[in-house]
Design a protein around this motif. Structure first.
Motif, PDB file in Angstrom:
ATOM      1  N   UNK A  53       8.687  -1.924  11.336  1.00 24.37           N
ATOM      2  CA  UNK A  53       9.304  -2.152  12.638  1.00 24.37           C
ATOM      3  C   UNK A  53      10.643  -2.873  12.413  1.00 24.37           C
ATOM      4  N   UNK A  54      11.655  -2.079  11.984  1.00 27.29           N
ATOM      5  CA  UNK A  54      12.883  -2.656  11.451  1.00 27.29           C
ATOM      6  C   UNK A  54      13.656  -3.471  12.485  1.00 27.29           C
ATOM      7  N   UNK A  55      13.741  -2.942  13.703  1.00 28.53           N
ATOM      8  CA  UNK A  55      14.550  -3.613  14.722  1.00 28.53           C
ATOM      9  C   UNK A  55      14.040  -5.023  15.011  1.00 28.53           C
ATOM     10  N   UNK A  56      12.746  -5.113  15.344  1.00 29.53           N
ATOM     11  CA  UNK A  56      12.164  -6.417  15.661  1.00 29.53           C
ATOM     12  C   UNK A  56      12.262  -7.393  14.501  1.00 29.53           C
ATOM     13  N   UNK A  57      12.057  -6.859  13.301  1.00 31.28           N
ATOM     14  CA  UNK A  57      12.044  -7.744  12.140  1.00 31.28           C
ATOM     15  C   UNK A  57      13.428  -8.282  11.840  1.00 31.28           C
ATOM     16  N   UNK A  58      14.433  -7.411  11.924  1.00 27.24           N
ATOM     17  CA  UNK A  58      15.797  -7.879  11.674  1.00 27.24           C
ATOM     18  C   UNK A  58      16.205  -8.899  12.732  1.00 27.24           C
ATOM     19  N   UNK A  59      15.761  -8.656  13.975  1.00 25.98           N
ATOM     20  CA  UNK A  59      16.058  -9.598  15.058  1.00 25.98           C
ATOM     21  C   UNK A  59      15.519 -10.994  14.734  1.00 25.98           C
ATOM     22  N   UNK A  60      14.356 -11.004  14.039  1.00 25.36           N
ATOM     23  CA  UNK A  60      13.698 -12.286  13.779  1.00 25.36           C
ATOM     24  C   UNK A  60      14.120 -12.899  12.447  1.00 25.36           C
ATOM     25  N   UNK A  61      15.006 -12.218  11.684  1.00 23.72           N
ATOM     26  CA  UNK A  61      15.305 -12.740  10.346  1.00 23.72           C
ATOM     27  C   UNK A  61      16.784 -13.063  10.170  1.00 23.72           C
ATOM     28  N   UNK A  62      17.107 -13.777   9.081  1.00 22.78           N
ATOM     29  CA  UNK A  62      18.487 -14.194   8.807  1.00 22.78           C
ATOM     30  C   UNK A  62      19.250 -13.144   8.011  1.00 22.78           C
ATOM     31  N   UNK A  63      18.575 -12.621   6.959  1.00 19.21           N
ATOM     32  CA  UNK A  63      19.252 -11.660   6.090  1.00 19.21           C
ATOM     33  C   UNK A  63      18.305 -10.523   5.780  1.00 19.21           C
ATOM     34  N   UNK A  64      18.871  -9.440   5.237  1.00 21.07           N
ATOM     35  CA  UNK A  64      18.024  -8.316   4.875  1.00 21.07           C
ATOM     36  C   UNK A  64      18.549  -7.550   3.670  1.00 21.07           C
ATOM     37  N   UNK A  65      17.616  -6.883   2.989  1.00 23.72           N
ATOM     38  CA  UNK A  65      17.960  -5.977   1.898  1.00 23.72           C
ATOM     39  C   UNK A  65      17.453  -4.601   2.269  1.00 23.72           C
ATOM     40  N   UNK A  66      18.210  -3.562   1.945  1.00 20.50           N
ATOM     41  CA  UNK A  66      17.745  -2.195   2.162  1.00 20.50           C
ATOM     42  C   UNK A  66      17.364  -1.624   0.802  1.00 20.50           C
ATOM     43  N   UNK A  67      16.108  -1.198   0.704  1.00 25.39           N
ATOM     44  CA  UNK A  67      15.558  -0.687  -0.542  1.00 25.39           C
ATOM     45  C   UNK A  67      15.372   0.822  -0.401  1.00 25.39           C
ATOM     46  N   UNK A  68      15.997   1.585  -1.294  1.00 24.58           N
ATOM     47  CA  UNK A  68      15.824   3.047  -1.271  1.00 24.58           C
ATOM     48  C   UNK A  68      15.505   3.525  -2.668  1.00 24.58           C
ATOM     49  N   UNK A  69      14.413   4.299  -2.797  1.00 23.17           N
ATOM     50  CA  UNK A  69      13.965   4.814  -4.092  1.00 23.17           C
ATOM     51  C   UNK A  69      13.928   3.741  -5.170  1.00 23.17           C
ATOM     52  N   UNK A  70      13.454   2.576  -4.779  1.00 20.99           N
ATOM     53  CA  UNK A  70      13.275   1.513  -5.762  1.00 20.99           C
ATOM     54  C   UNK A  70      14.534   0.769  -6.138  1.00 20.99           C
ATOM     55  N   UNK A  71      15.638   0.998  -5.389  1.00 23.92           N
ATOM     56  CA  UNK A  71      16.869   0.262  -5.683  1.00 23.92           C
ATOM     57  C   UNK A  71      17.389  -0.402  -4.414  1.00 23.92           C
ATOM     58  N   UNK A  72      17.978  -1.591  -4.579  1.00 22.80           N
ATOM     59  CA  UNK A  72      18.611  -2.249  -3.445  1.00 22.80           C
ATOM     60  C   UNK A  72      19.965  -1.564  -3.209  1.00 22.80           C
ATOM     61  N   UNK A  73      20.155  -0.983  -2.002  1.00 20.22           N
ATOM     62  CA  UNK A  73      21.416  -0.291  -1.739  1.00 20.22           C
ATOM     63  C   UNK A  73      22.335  -1.095  -0.816  1.00 20.22           C
ATOM     64  N   UNK A  74      21.767  -1.903   0.052  1.00 20.88           N
ATOM     65  CA  UNK A  74      22.599  -2.745   0.915  1.00 20.88           C
ATOM     66  C   UNK A  74      21.982  -4.142   0.976  1.00 20.88           C
ATOM     67  N   UNK A  75      22.840  -5.158   1.006  1.00 17.64           N
ATOM     68  CA  UNK A  75      22.360  -6.516   1.196  1.00 17.64           C
ATOM     69  C   UNK A  75      23.337  -7.202   2.139  1.00 17.64           C
ATOM     70  N   UNK A  76      22.818  -7.705   3.275  1.00 24.61           N
ATOM     71  CA  UNK A  76      23.729  -8.288   4.262  1.00 24.61           C
ATOM     72  C   UNK A  76      22.960  -9.189   5.223  1.00 24.61           C
ATOM     73  N   UNK A  77      23.697  -9.793   6.162  1.00 26.57           N
ATOM     74  CA  UNK A  77      23.008 -10.571   7.188  1.00 26.57           C
ATOM     75  C   UNK A  77      22.299  -9.600   8.131  1.00 26.57           C
ATOM     76  N   UNK A  78      21.275 -10.094   8.809  1.00 25.68           N
ATOM     77  CA  UNK A  78      20.515  -9.231   9.722  1.00 25.68           C
ATOM     78  C   UNK A  78      21.406  -8.681  10.823  1.00 25.68           C
TER      79      UNK A  78
END
Lengths: 234, 295
Positions: free
Chosen positions: A193-218
């Protein structure tokens, strides 16, 4: 507080995580966003010590915990609330909560913690003497979160806490997570549930095929085109 | 009528004997999920220890349990640590079972080497004194076995239910991965459980040795029946094993008296096959029953 450096990990000969590096600072709420099979659960299980990475290092409070066994990781203050609840189904709710406080540091303050946790989960209090397996999915998730909090961890990791729950229950689960984060507990969360979780968090990482592709604030991730198309369906 | 009562009571006494031998076996199976084929040889080893302590040091057989049970505890812990645990990651679970079969054979031959094939008789020290209650007669030692087997089952249930370590043991049996996430050292719990299971049979040895002659093969004699008891009671259930032991004791006693002593084992093992075919989960409960130890 928690730092992963170039982690490669997987199951047997199958490598799932490729060179994953991430960091969680004290007091932060950090989300890992990703599709099914991207390696989110594997990341949490590797931190918890259930999977041994083949390459890379994990540091917790500047201590190398890369090859620390799972039960010692818990003792250090890292608790994972696993996917699918994983309650002790034939034990009562109360016994499940007491198992949560098995960690040495939590054991002596067990009664005090129990009272605090139950004040956050009035529904759980009503079910204390019932066997955990007899509860509904939503109630079981509440018990799983309460059990995780019983360890008085420095960092609490959630693996898909809303998976398989009815929408109204999902709302309740998020309210509970917000209540947990508002107490200043450091949180690393994996959630579909990406939307709700990002709303509740400070930062996030996007993981695709076992690699971090994006890292930024929520906030930035919520407006990121790639995230919006791939995970928010906008 | 008097004969019937005597056969009934003899059956219950035999049942208590089977119960005290089976409790450790079902505990180890329920928690560690390993069928310990060396369980009977643990009993045999315990009986030889009782024999040595009574004949060489003049200790009363019942008092030897204070030394024999802890020694067997150590033997159980060592078995788990050095034989079962290294095989835990093996792809095939059966390898652990084969390992316990190997241990069983090794212990029998070790006993042959150390004590020879001759029978060792532990002094009865009053435990063979007959006691007459109304129309029936039992041996004092049999009453001790009955009392201790009941206390053992109740004590173990209370330990599993009311102590933090006991709850951790049940948690490991129910969900090994989740138990690790609570901070429980699973390998240590397995060692502890194997140790307790072996200590139970060490306790049994100090009561069985004064009543039965000790020989290297004595374990096989008892453990075959113990397997029937454990399956009948639902693998892993303590109260189930106790009830199963009583049933097998009664069947053995009645079949032996009313049909003929030659067919006792035919009836008992015939029952065993029937249970396996008709209700493989046991008469009383399911495999997980160690987890719900209700008071």
């Amino acid at each position: 507080m928690l730092r992963l450096e170039g982690i490669h990990a997987g199951y047997g000969p199958t490598t799932i995580l490729h060179d994953v590096s991430l960091e969680v600072k004290r007091g932060e709420v950090v989300t890992i966003v990703g599709a099914n099979g991207a390696g989110k659960t594997t990341t949490l299980r590797t931190i918890a010590g259930l999977i041994q990475p083949t390459e890379g290092r994990i540091f917790f409070e500047d201590r190398d915990i890369t090859s620390t066994p799972a039960h010692e990781v818990v003792d250090l203050g890292i608790t994972l609330i696993p996917e699918g609840r994983q309650l002790f189904a034939d034990m009562t709710v109360e016994e499940n909560l007491l198992m949560g406080a098995y960690r040495k540091e939590a054991r002596s303050r067990q009664a005090e913690t129990l009272e605090h946790v139950l004040s956050l989960f009035p529904r759980v209090r009503e079910r204390l003497s019932q066997s955990a397996g007899s509860l509904s999915g939503g109630e079981q998730q509440m018990v799983a979160i309460a059990r995780g909090m019983m360890a008085r961890p420095s960092i609490l990791m959630f693996d898909e806490p809303s998976l398989g729950l009815a929408p109204i229950i999902v709302q309740q689960v998020f309210e509970v997570i917000k209540a947990v984060t508002s107490t200043g507990t450091t949180v690393l969360i994996v959630e579909q549930n990406v939307f709700n979780t990002l709303k509740a968090s400070d930062r996030g990482y996007v993981l695709e095929n076992g690699e971090i592709v994006i890292s930024d604030t929520s906030e930035a991730l919520l407006t990121n085109d790639h995230v919006r198309q791939a995970y928010l369906g906008i | 009528m008097e004969t019937f009562l005597q056969v009934l009571v003899s059956g219950l006494m035999l049942g208590a004997l089977f119960a005290i031998v089976s409790v450790g076996l079902t505990l180890i199976f329920g928690i560690v999920k390993v069928v310990n084929f060396a369980h009977g040889e643990f009993l045999m080893l315990g009986m030889y220890l009782v024999y040595l302590f009574t004949t060489k040091l003049g200790i009363h057989p019942l008092l030897t349990s204070v030394i024999v049970a802890p020694l067997l505890f150590v033997a159980g812990v060592a078995t788990q640590r050095f034989i079962i645990q290294p095989l835990m990651s093996a792809r095939d679970d059966h390898i652990q079972i084969f390992a316990t079969v190997g241990l069983s054979t090794a212990l029998i031959n070790l006993a042959l080497l150390l004590f020879g094939a001759d029978i060792a008789n532990t002094p009865a020290s009053g435990l063979r004194t007959p006691i007459t209650i109304g129309p029936v007669r039992v041996l004092l030692g049999q009453l001790v076995i009955l009392a201790v087997s009941i206390m053992l089952v109740i004590g173990l249930q209370a330990f599993l239910k009311r102590t933090q370590t006991g709850r951790a043991i049940r948690a490991v049996a129910q969900n090994r991965a989740a138990a690790q996430l609570m901070g429980i050292n699973v390998n240590r719990i397995y060692m502890l459980t194997f140790g307790i299971g072996a200590a139970c049979v060490g306790l049994a040895a100090s009561m069985v040795a004064p009543l039965y002659p000790t020989s290297p093969n004595i374990g096989t004699y008892f453990v075959l029946t113990a397997f029937v008891v454990v399956v009948l009671g639902g693998l892993g259930s303590l109260t189930g094993a106790f009830a199963g032991a009583m049933i097998i004791g009664l069947i053995d006693s009645f079949a032996g008296f009313y049909i003929g002593s030659d067919v006792r084992e035919v009836v008992v093992f015939g029952m065993f096959l029937l249970i396996l075919i008709l209700k493989p989960s046991g008469l009383f409960s399911n495999r997980l029953s160690l987890s719900h130890v209700s008071p």
